[in-house]
Scaffold this active site. Structure first.
Site, mmCIF file in Angstrom:
data_model
loop_
_atom_site.group_PDB
_atom_site.id
_atom_site.type_symbol
_atom_site.label_atom_id
_atom_site.label_comp_id
_atom_site.label_asym_id
_atom_site.label_seq_id
_atom_site.Cartn_x
_atom_site.Cartn_y
_atom_site.Cartn_z
ATOM 1 N N GLU A 98 -8.281 5.780 13.224
ATOM 2 C CA GLU A 98 -7.203 6.124 14.153
ATOM 3 C C GLU A 98 -6.324 4.922 14.493
ATOM 4 O O GLU A 98 -5.310 5.054 15.172
ATOM 5 C CB GLU A 98 -7.804 6.693 15.451
ATOM 6 C CG GLU A 98 -8.521 8.037 15.275
ATOM 7 C CD GLU A 98 -10.014 7.898 14.955
ATOM 8 O OE1 GLU A 98 -10.410 6.852 14.403
ATOM 9 O OE2 GLU A 98 -10.763 8.843 15.246
ATOM 10 N N LYS A 144 -30.466 5.571 26.023
ATOM 11 C CA LYS A 144 -30.473 5.666 27.486
ATOM 12 C C LYS A 144 -31.907 5.734 27.983
ATOM 13 O O LYS A 144 -32.535 6.772 27.983
ATOM 14 C CB LYS A 144 -29.669 6.878 27.934
ATOM 15 C CG LYS A 144 -28.209 6.789 27.488
ATOM 16 C CD LYS A 144 -27.318 7.804 28.168
ATOM 17 C CE LYS A 144 -25.916 7.750 27.584
ATOM 18 N NZ LYS A 144 -25.727 8.640 26.411
HETATM 19 N N1 LIG Z 1 -16.939 -4.574 13.740
HETATM 20 C C1 LIG Z 1 -17.442 -3.434 14.209
HETATM 21 N N2 LIG Z 1 -18.522 -3.447 15.026
HETATM 22 C C2 LIG Z 1 -19.060 -2.323 15.509
HETATM 23 N N3 LIG Z 1 -18.596 -1.105 15.211
HETATM 24 C C3 LIG Z 1 -17.534 -1.029 14.400
HETATM 25 C C4 LIG Z 1 -16.897 -2.160 13.867
HETATM 26 N N4 LIG Z 1 -15.868 -1.749 13.132
HETATM 27 C C5 LIG Z 1 -15.838 -0.419 13.203
HETATM 28 N N5 LIG Z 1 -16.845 0.042 13.949
HETATM 29 C C6 LIG Z 1 -17.205 1.440 14.234
HETATM 30 O O1 LIG Z 1 -16.517 2.279 13.324
HETATM 31 C C7 LIG Z 1 -15.748 3.233 14.032
HETATM 32 C C8 LIG Z 1 -14.529 3.617 13.250
HETATM 33 O O2 LIG Z 1 -14.934 4.073 11.985
HETATM 34 P P1 LIG Z 1 -14.127 5.140 11.145
HETATM 35 O O3 LIG Z 1 -12.779 5.332 11.668
HETATM 36 O O4 LIG Z 1 -14.285 4.703 9.724
HETATM 37 O O5 LIG Z 1 -14.882 6.534 11.304
HETATM 38 P P2 LIG Z 1 -16.144 6.889 12.139
HETATM 39 O O6 LIG Z 1 -15.878 6.635 13.573
HETATM 40 O O7 LIG Z 1 -17.281 6.140 11.523
HETATM 41 O O8 LIG Z 1 -16.282 8.436 11.843
HETATM 42 P P3 LIG Z 1 -15.950 9.676 12.824
HETATM 43 O O9 LIG Z 1 -14.883 9.242 13.769
HETATM 44 O O10 LIG Z 1 -15.489 10.726 11.908
HETATM 45 O O11 LIG Z 1 -17.238 9.969 13.480
HETATM 46 C C9 LIG Z 1 -15.463 2.583 15.363
HETATM 47 O O12 LIG Z 1 -15.178 3.522 16.344
HETATM 48 C C10 LIG Z 1 -16.759 1.824 15.614
HETATM 49 O O13 LIG Z 1 -17.721 2.670 16.176
HETATM 50 MG MG LIG Z 2 -14.594 7.633 14.864
#
Ligand SMILES: Nc1ncnc2c1ncn2[C@@H]1O[C@H](COP(=O)(O)OP(=O)(O)OP(=O)(O)O)[C@@H](O)[C@H]1O
Ligand SMILES: [Mg+2]
Ligand SMILES: Nc1ncnc2c1ncn2[C@@H]1O[C@H](COP(=O)(O)OP(=O)(O)OP(=O)(O)O)[C@@H](O)[C@H]1O
Ligand SMILES: [Mg+2]
Lengths: 543, 543
Positions: free
Chosen positions: A333, A440
């Site tokens: 996003e 939690k």
């Molecule tokens: N450096 C990081 N450390 C911790 N978490 C991370 C990091 N980079 C990305 N993330 C995680 O990845 C998420 C974003 O990933 P992406 O947009 O690829 O889809 P997703 O959130 O894994 O999938 P969906 O939203 O469909 O459940 C972030 O919201 C976070 O939770």
């Molecule tokens: Mg996500």
């Protein structure tokens, strides 16, 4: 009465990234390890010319402005041409992760209503099988030359990429249009539920490219040879295909050859200086290099993100291999870049371990992104490095809504990330967890990332995941799931003892389970939903 | 039917540069050598807070959105607050060069219809004298504390900056509005005629800031301590006040203390790493350092532009002082950055002299700027490094028209720069001359910059200017005007002989005149109009 500026108003167009690269760095190489197995070499001028031909071919097929064109392809020059040919002509490039379950692929193609699909040779069987389930798809283009075209297929009028492109004369002018026009669509990874579509505009893409290349962000320049390990179907390879054109650097594409040995050889042979990818991919590369006692001769910097990068990994890459890790946080996003961890000038004289602690965080917001953390009532929390809250963002490359979803995801104009984070007074953000993954325990929150980071620092641990397990008294208690390094030995008791003094006592996992493999999502993240499912009846020794 | 992106649409606002700096780098220092003589220290958080108070004060004075606010001030923190307070609140910051002739200052203020003037203490006498000639000006604010306020003045209700600012509570929200709103006005240097007003927008300013900080452009980061020698009234100090906020670097302002000794001391005391300025200013600094056998301990990189930087200067700074010179070309009409000279990756192994030859050019267009060269008939010329033509540009931070001038300056959508240039196949642009300064000898063109560059490489030459002198047979022939280094000796014949083998024989100057001083414009450029006037009756020995 406001006064207007008297500047040229030129829309921010993705095509202009490519024409700039072709004019100013036309002879800079684009190297691809192909699905066909061989190496292919072209340059920015070549990519630009063929992208123009591709745009002509798309129009000849009857595709129109706004039409979605799906891709199911690895990182390579033809995929790059598709990016520019599709978006540049006003159509919408929809990259799809071929590692998703087939039903998910079909669901996404149908949701996006893709009119055409461009597919790599070794992914073609998937499309061949799914074709009947994807009625919107009028054209399937196999990304290869005639000699490699599949001999048999149930799809009528299967098209050959090379024939399609080379039939055109390239006599095509990139059109100019509203910079807020959709340029590409990418669906989220589906880690926490169904994938949702983010629709990027030309404007958001170009602004993201500027911001991502800045010295305090990725700091990529025309001096670099960039190898994007992160796939072009994972949030547009974090924008690198756009930033690379903007700066005119040399690009090396690995195709589907992502194992440690293949990557290592490619880094060395092609003198790669910069890379980017999720933590899991580096596990393979580091293991290969360690086992074979190898060093990198040109590779200097890499961005790691998509999941929390364990501090132990940052340290290994830095201390053992001289590779600087830039830990980054982002989301589909967010196009995806939100924060990157770089030291400030005032940190120059800090002791090594304090620097490492800063660099292990997810980092500072880049200009163009605002962040805040809020509590359960939506109250904004302070940047004190202690208060943890729901992370919300806004900015030029943040979505305002999901594709085809009426309900606005925004909260008060801000996008709620679903991540829980702290922000310190210097602006460094640290993710403690996804809100869905937080453990939690008796009303208190335990960060699964913290637990995993400790485990990953143990020499016998290859990969670790911490999840909530049911506990009759505390509701949830942490359970650690571990994959050992080949040949290494460690007991549950030893691992639990390893936490001593590293985190508050009450947060220590109640139990450890050893497994052969931890499940990953299609983008290489630990698949916690699945893990929780697997261990939903696990009986803790403390229960 | 095109599909629109679904991204947040946030306007590109100058105020967001400052709020970003305050939030993420609030404790990073802004150091100013004040007109009052002392050193002053604040930080980005302080600047942001006081800019908000200034915005409140401007509204309290009755100033409205779109109103022009003039500044006549050196580089310092109050000037920085004025930049942000004025533009951030939707008014238009009009920086004025105090070194212009008084009549020119009054003309510019009247043309811009400035409602208020902010003036530094030591420039105040000028404003005091001109006040009756500037009827639009309702408020004059002297940029100092009450204790330094001028005792006598013909201006009623003279305002004190510190009183004005400190009377407010800072309870102010930066407004959000159309990103194409005017943010600042700057008039051209008046080198070739009357100054003309360029009206920058918020959008153009922010995009320029992104592009200018990129690794292949200025490559400034939060690691740098930046000292803008280029005045804030010369095309917004080349955008550094904006780029610096974007990256959150440390800033050091020299006030009006621009002589070699003062600058050298400031560079050393404040550990400056990066600077920018016109060639003349470096002459003073280099001379001071050489005469006193001084080296720089932290100063590593500088941008030089505004006039052609002689290769000899680039070499001295690099070889004798270890300072990398980034030669840049720009114009008021371009905000100002157009090109910067940086080596490409493929140049890494070239011999030193070939690298120097590339770096002496004006450089490559940065992403966001398009260039072309055209001949007298408007025909586009090739990028072969040989064909010289009128340089035309277009881009996100190029003007489309001048303030209050109806006639469009554009040619076919492109802005004609008035410069004559070549562009080589690698995209390096080289200015041969302003079209008005070209020496036309028997129908052939001689580049005055080439002639000056050779002269500047002679050890006895402090400064040199080449102009056209009347010749009965050839119409024009080159005349070299030279200022010798203190104590150095050289004859006209020796200088003419020095050209042997360095340029085509027929381009060698016909004569050399030694003078005590070469006249400069208010922005420190060689004032060729004046020189041609002075030497209009010069009799060439060849005539
Ligand atoms: N450096 C990081 N450390 C911790 N978490 C991370 C990091 N980079 C990305 N993330 C995680 O990845 C998420 C974003 O990933 P992406 O947009 O690829 O889809 P997703 O959130 O894994 O999938 P969906 O939203 O469909 O459940 C972030 O919201 C976070 O939770
Ligand atoms: Mg996500
Ligand atoms: N690196 C450079 N090499 C050669 N010339 C340069 C360089 N940088 C700037 N210039 C010259 O400066 C000009 C832009 O200067 P500026 O906008 O300050 O006003 P000016 O052109 O000097 O004044 P006016 O337009 O009022 O006559 C360019 O058109 C070019 O002639
Ligand atoms: Mg000019």
């Amino acid at each position: 009465m406001s006064l207007m500026g008297q500047m040229m108003h030129m829309p921010l167009m993705i095509s202009s990234l490519l024409t700039h690269a072709a004019r100013h760095n036309g002879d800079v190489e684009i190297v691809s390890k192909r699905v066909e197995g061989d190496m292919h070499r072209t340059n920015w001028a070549g990519i630009e010319q063929r992208s123009r031909k591709l745009a002509q071919a798309l129009e000849r097929l009857g595709l129109k402005t706004g039409d979605r064109v799906g891709t199911l392809a690895w990182n390579g020059y033809r995929h790059l041409e598709t990016y520019y040919g599709v978006s540049g002509s006003g159509m919408v490039c929809h990259t799809i992760n071929p590692r998703l379950f087939p039903q998910q692929v079909a669901w996404i193609v149908n949701d996006a209503e893709d009119k055409a699909i461009f597919v790599d040779l070794n992914i073609f069987p998937l499309v061949d099988k799914l074709a009947p389930m994807m009625p919107s798809v009028k054209h399937v283009v196999v990304m290869c030359g005639r000699e490699h075209m599949p001999k048999e297929s149930s799809i009528p009028n299967l098209l050959c990429y090379e024939e399609l492109v080379e039939a055109e004369d390239g006599n095509y002018q990139w059109p100019t249009f509203d910079e807020n026009t959709a340029a590409s669509i990418c669906y989220t990874s589906g880690t926490t539920g169904n994938p949702k579509g983010a629709v990027y505009s030309h404007r958001s893409t170009v602004l993201h490219a500027y911001a991502s290349a800045m010295p305090d962000a990725m700091s990529v320049s025309s001096q670099d040879t960039v190898l994007p390990v992160v796939p072009m179907f994972h949030v547009n390879a974090w924008g690198l295909p756009y930033a690379s054109a903007m700066i005119g650097c040399r690009l090396v594409f690995p195709g589907h050859h992502l194992d440690g040995a293949s990557l290592y050889n490619l880094f060395e042979q092609e003198k790669v200086t910069f890379s980017a990818g999720v933590p899991t991919i580096w596990l393979g590369l580091i293991n290969h290099a360690k086992q074979n006692n190898l060093k990198f001769s040109t590779f200097k910097r890499t961005v790691i993100g998509g999941s929390a990068c364990p501090p132990a990994m940052i340290k290994t890459l830095q201390d053992d291999f001289g590779v600087e890790v830039i830990h980054a946080w982002g989301m589909t996003e967010l196009s995806p870049l939100g924060t990157l961890s770089r030291l400030k000038a005032k940190h120059a004289d800090l002791p090594k371990d304090q620097k490492e602690a800063i660099l292990a965080k997810q980092g500072k917001g880049i200009y163009g992104i605002d962040m805040r953390i809020v509590d359960g009532d939506g109250k904004v929390l302070p940047w004190d490095g202690k208060a943890a809250g729901d992370l919300e963002v806004r900015g030029h490359w943040v979505i305002s809504s999901y594709f085809k979803m009426d309900k606005s995801p925004l909260h008060d104009g801000w996008f709620p990330t679903g991540d829980v984070a702290t922000i310190d007074p210097d602006g460094y953000m640290q993710i403690t967890d996804r809100s869905k993954d937080v453990i939690k325990s008796g009303g208190e929150w335990i960060s699964s990332i913290d637990l995993e980071n400790v485990a990953m620092a143990h020499p016998a641990v290859h990969e670790a995941a911490a999840i909530a397990a049911f506990h009759p008294k505390w509701d949830e208690r942490p359970l650690l799931v571990v994959v050992k390094k080949p040949g290494a030995e460690v007991t549950a008791a030893e691992l639990i003892a390893f936490y001593d003094g590293k985190i508050p006592k009450w947060q220590t996992p109640d139990d450890v389970v050893f497994v052969d493999e931890i499940p990953h999502t299609a983008t290489g993240k630990i698949y916690k939903l699945k893990l929780r499912e697997t261990f939903k009846d696990h009986k803790l020794p403390t229960a």
